[in-house]
Design an enzyme around this catalytic site. Structure first.
Site, PDB file in Angstrom:
ATOM      1  N   ASN A 110     -11.067  -1.703  55.480  1.00  0.00           N
ATOM      2  CA  ASN A 110     -10.462  -2.230  54.142  1.00  0.00           C
ATOM      3  C   ASN A 110     -10.880  -1.300  52.936  1.00  0.00           C
ATOM      4  OD1 ASN A 110     -10.535  -4.074  56.126  1.00  0.00           O
ATOM      5  ND2 ASN A 110     -11.905  -5.456  55.271  1.00  0.00           N
ATOM      6  N   THR A 155      31.396   0.942  23.691  1.00  0.00           N
ATOM      7  CA  THR A 155      30.725  -0.372  23.828  1.00  0.00           C
ATOM      8  C   THR A 155      31.678  -1.247  24.483  1.00  0.00           C
ATOM      9  OG1 THR A 155      31.504  -1.147  21.653  1.00  0.00           O
ATOM     10  CG2 THR A 155      29.435   0.095  21.593  1.00  0.00           C
ATOM     11  N   HIS A 156      31.261  -2.225  25.313  1.00  0.00           N
ATOM     12  CA  HIS A 156      32.079  -3.182  26.043  1.00  0.00           C
ATOM     13  C   HIS A 156      32.960  -2.234  26.989  1.00  0.00           C
ATOM     14  CE1 HIS A 156      30.892  -6.246  23.277  1.00  0.00           C
ATOM     15  NE2 HIS A 156      30.890  -5.264  22.268  1.00  0.00           N
ATOM     16  N   SER A 277      37.780  12.828  52.470  1.00  0.00           N
ATOM     17  CA  SER A 277      38.119  11.549  53.182  1.00  0.00           C
ATOM     18  C   SER A 277      38.767  12.084  54.647  1.00  0.00           C
ATOM     19  CB  SER A 277      39.081  10.797  52.506  1.00  0.00           C
ATOM     20  OG  SER A 277      39.865   9.976  53.467  1.00  0.00           O
ATOM     21  N   LYS A 283      41.399  13.818  48.900  1.00  0.00           N
ATOM     22  CA  LYS A 283      40.286  13.025  48.359  1.00  0.00           C
ATOM     23  C   LYS A 283      39.007  13.832  48.106  1.00  0.00           C
ATOM     24  CE  LYS A 283      39.583   8.913  48.308  1.00  0.00           C
ATOM     25  NZ  LYS A 283      39.297   7.881  47.604  1.00  0.00           N
ATOM     26  N   GLU A 290      27.552   7.556  44.746  1.00  0.00           N
ATOM     27  CA  GLU A 290      27.432   6.258  45.248  1.00  0.00           C
ATOM     28  C   GLU A 290      25.943   6.227  45.961  1.00  0.00           C
ATOM     29  OE1 GLU A 290      31.887   5.805  46.214  1.00  0.00           O
ATOM     30  OE2 GLU A 290      31.162   7.372  46.916  1.00  0.00           O
ATOM     31  N   TYR A 317      -9.645  -8.564  51.580  1.00  0.00           N
ATOM     32  CA  TYR A 317      -8.519  -8.174  52.342  1.00  0.00           C
ATOM     33  C   TYR A 317      -8.039  -9.201  53.497  1.00  0.00           C
ATOM     34  CZ  TYR A 317      -6.134  -5.301  56.099  1.00  0.00           C
ATOM     35  OH  TYR A 317      -5.156  -4.710  56.838  1.00  0.00           O
TER      36      TYR A 317
HETATM   37  N1  ARG Z   1      -4.120  -0.847  59.198  1.00  0.00           N
HETATM   38  C1  ARG Z   1      -4.854  -1.595  58.269  1.00  0.00           C
HETATM   39  C2  ARG Z   1      -4.257  -1.740  56.899  1.00  0.00           C
HETATM   40  O1  ARG Z   1      -2.953  -1.004  56.856  1.00  0.00           O
HETATM   41  C3  ARG Z   1      -5.933  -0.990  57.761  1.00  0.00           C
HETATM   42  C4  ARG Z   1      -7.279  -1.934  57.529  1.00  0.00           C
HETATM   43  C5  ARG Z   1      -7.491  -2.921  58.593  1.00  0.00           C
HETATM   44  N2  ARG Z   1      -8.606  -3.730  58.526  1.00  0.00           N
HETATM   45  C6  ARG Z   1      -8.935  -4.836  59.210  1.00  0.00           C
HETATM   46  N3  ARG Z   1      -9.786  -5.528  58.879  1.00  0.00           N
HETATM   47  N4  ARG Z   1      -8.302  -5.002  60.384  1.00  0.00           N
HETATM   48  O2  ARG Z   1      -4.348  -2.823  56.334  1.00  0.00           O
END
Ligand code: ARG
Length: 470
Positions: A110, A155-156, A277, A283, A290, A317
């Protein structure tokens, strides 16, 4: 070996197992994962968890993984790796044996993913700042070359007043300089290090968070372990800054598309950035423009996707956070590819100055100058506006320009007009009266150009501790 299989009695459903992996896309984070792992390993040594020899083995192993990855992309074709963190652990153990498993002591994926993503965004910002500085340089070079050439402003989407081509180009430079400042601002706020936050409550070993942060080029450790593992504000801010940047490029592209059409014929599309094209032999199509206009849709979508993914997530997390990665990568890579192409286009486009100048002398764009002439001679503006409006009406009846009217016609509208009115109706005079800072008078544009040069030169070109990705 999985990173978490101990408590499981049954294998995962194979399609679920495959589906929940992120290695396919988070392999981009490998350089940051390796750098962050190196910092963690040094902190483990300092905390007495690794011996000096173990630290050396781990650092060499991490280094080797980096080398193998850069030597052959095949190395990253790992069907078993769950994510980049698992991949590094697997490879490390394959290279140096079970001591490789010691690396994960006192840390959690985490905090790793939060750190890797900050490093990725930081490197991307550094990369983009350099590329955007080049884009601004290209625009300023073109503005300088344009000298005192004039064109209509709108403008516009109706012809409004003549301006210097350089003035028009500087407007785009301002937009991109604001993008630069947003990116630099985002970089400043993101530059704190989650390492040592653990899974949510903080590391379980006495890790030197300050040292880890310094090693990775961060300003310091994050303040709160819960927030640092849950936070993706930096990604949201960054992608939103990118979405505005992309929006600017799409407005730019749209205007260039218009101006390259036969109806305007202000610019000649560079062949190197256009295609033909398959059906119509005559063209030449503005493909780069684009696609630039279209890419904004994707980047804006990525920005929204990030926010919607985070909305309503409880601390800290949650695996939903894995879903933020692809939007982040998509927006980042889209912009990293696009900006240098726009720079190339900008350097190669040809301006049709004759046509622009011709257009800037029709459409009664000197009418306001004629009214200003009266205002300077004491006539209230509303009356001056009315009288010059009548002059325009007269021209429409006679099918001529304001400068073709006879002095008697002018004086019939207001006796304050005298022979010098014709001087005031000339293109150069009309441009010259816009003599305020930020206006289109030639001397003001020269000043603005010099100021913009300075702003571009002072774009922070910072290189973090970890190299920017390609
Ligand atoms: N692959 C996970 C992510 O991108 C990594 C963290 C995973 N943590 C866990 N507690 N499973 O978030």
């Amino acid at each position: 070996m999985k990173m978490w299989s101990g408590r499981f009695g049954e294998p995962l459903d194979p399609s679920f197992e495959k589906w929940q992996r992120s290695f396919d896309f988070d392999k981009r984070l490998l350089p940051y994962e390796l750098a962050a792992s190196g910092a963690h390993a040094r902190a483990l040594r300092e905390a007495g968890i690794l011996t000096a020899d173990e630290l050396i083995a781990i650092l060499q192993g991490l280094d080797e993984i980096g080398k193998l990855a850069s030597l052959s992309p095949e190395f990253l074709n790992d069907q078993d790796a769950e994510d980049v963190h698992h991949f590094v652990e697997k490879q490390l153990v394959a290279l140096i044996g079970d001591v490789g498993y010691k690396l994960h002591s006192g840390r959690s994926r985490n905090e790793q993913i939060a750190t890797d993503l900050r490093l990725y965004v930081r490197a991307s910002i550094d990369h983009l700042l350099v590329d955007t500085a080049s884009l601004c340089d290209a625009i300023l070079d073109r503005a300088e070359q344009a000298g005192t050439a004039a064109m209509p402003s709108y403008t516009h989407l109706q012809r409004a007043e003549p301006v210097l081509v350089a003035h028009w180009l500087l407007a785009y430079c301002e937009m991109f300089l604001r993008d630069v400042s947003r990116l630099a601002d985002c970089r400043m706020r993101l530059n704190v290090c989650p390492l040592g936050s653990g899974a949510v409550a903080g590391a379980t070993l006495p890790l030197n968070r300050k040292a880890m942060a310094t090693e990775l080029g961060f300003d310091g450790p994050t303040a709160n372990s819960i927030d640092s593992t849950a936070d993706r504000d930096f990604a949201i801010e960054f992608v939103h800054a990118l979405s505005l940047f992309a929006l600017h490029l799409s407005r730019w592209a749209e205007e260039m598309i218009l101006f390259s059409s036969q109806e305007y014929s202000f610019i000649q599309l560079p062949e190197a950035y256009s295609t033909g094209s398959s059906a119509m032999p005559q063209k030449r199509n503005p493909d780069l423009l684009e696609l630039a206009r279209g890419k904004a849709g994707r980047v804006i979508g990525d920005a929204i996707a990030l926010q919607v993914t985070l909305k309503g997530l409880p601390l800290a997390y949650n695996k939903d956070l894995q879903e933020t990665q692809e939007s982040l990568f998509s927006a980042t890579e889209t912009m990293l590819a696009l900006v240098p192409l726009v720079t190339g286009w900008m350097r190669n486009v040809e301006f049709n100055y004759d046509r622009m100048s011709e257009a800037s002398q029709s459409g009664f764009m000197n009418a306001w100058a004629a009214a200003t002439y009266l205002v300077k001679r004491g006539v209230p503006f509303r009356l001056a506006h009315e009288q010059v409006g009548k002059a325009v009406r007269l021209c429409l009846d006679k099918n001529c320009r304001l400068e073709d009217l006879a002095l008697a016609d002018w004086q019939a509208l207001n006796p304050a007009f005298s022979g010098d009115i014709f001087e005031h109706l000339k293109l150069e005079s009309v441009i010259a009266i816009h003599n305020v800072p930020g206006g289109t008078a030639a001397s003001r544009v020269r000043e603005a150009l010099a100021e913009a040069r300075q702003k571009v030169e002072s774009i922070p070109v910072i290189r973090g501790g970890v190299h920017a990705h390609a």
